[in-house]
Design an enzyme around this catalytic site. Sequence first.
Site: not given
Length: 334
Positions: A48, A53, A143, A173-174
């Site tokens: 992942d 990042y 994301h 996500s989130n």
Amino acid sequence: MKTVPLGQTGEQVSQFALGCMLMGTLADDESSYAILDRYLDGGGTFLDTANCYAWWPGPPFVGGESERLLGRWLARGRRRDQVFLATKGSAWIRDVDAVRNNPHDPQAASRQYEGAGGDTLRRALDDSLRRLGTDHVDLYYVHVDDRNTPLEETLAALAGLVEAGKIRYVGWSNVRTWRLERIRQLADRYGWPAPVALQQQHSYLRPRPGADTLSIVDDEQLDHLRSNDDLTLVAYSPILKGSYDDLAKRRDHHVMESYRGPDADARFAAVAELAAELGVTGNQLVLAWLLHQRDPRFVTLFGPRTPEQYAAALPALDLTLSDEHLARLTAAGA
């Protein structure tokens, strides 16, 4: 290493997934390669990362470092066909300096997210594929849920990327539960690929009353997951930055802001007591507890920074908790 179904796709993914967030920044190439090689050699497959990042360790990092590291590792070992590769878009930081210059503003980063517009996702994915050195990813997440872009635009763009063969499955996500259900309804209405994975923060501690649970699994979201087995939870920050074994982090780390209170204190005490009885660390016990959950079953995502941290987590895979152990941990709390 055990596997769990990815929704109703027929795909089996590692129940213990490897988070690669700090690889290429706080984890150098040598350490990252050692962790990745040991994970795959031990039977793991689920990697992942995300395009953003990781910018936050500071200059010169601006995002993309983890994907580039994985691209170098994949090219070095020719192991692309051995991994289930996930990355994310929508939270790339447009102006990293603007965020770094506002260290006390908790909303500074969110104002710089590039979002989930159609053109943005298409470009972001192409950039991710170039950094990763591959022609597709197995799972692509939005994301951070983007309420400034119509969901129809985002879902149509993702459908096009699936049709083009650049992604196999879609995740989110989130995101709050009501938004997730709206996403699922639109996908069903228009025949677009629906999310098969939901990546949220989830641990043994429960969010305190009144906490902002946008990114944290709460009771409502767990209930939603139990009722919809076409969606698999991928639980990030399972040991809350190591707080179960680190009193300083438990006291000072910002990850604890959503948990502090009597319930968390009682659950920390239950973990410490049982871990001492079993001769394991608190972090190992919590990882094992997560891996024992069946209602719903989910993926536990662990992101070590060093080979030593990775090695310290491995005993959790072999730790068997009895029904009595599980009942004690479940019952603990204020």
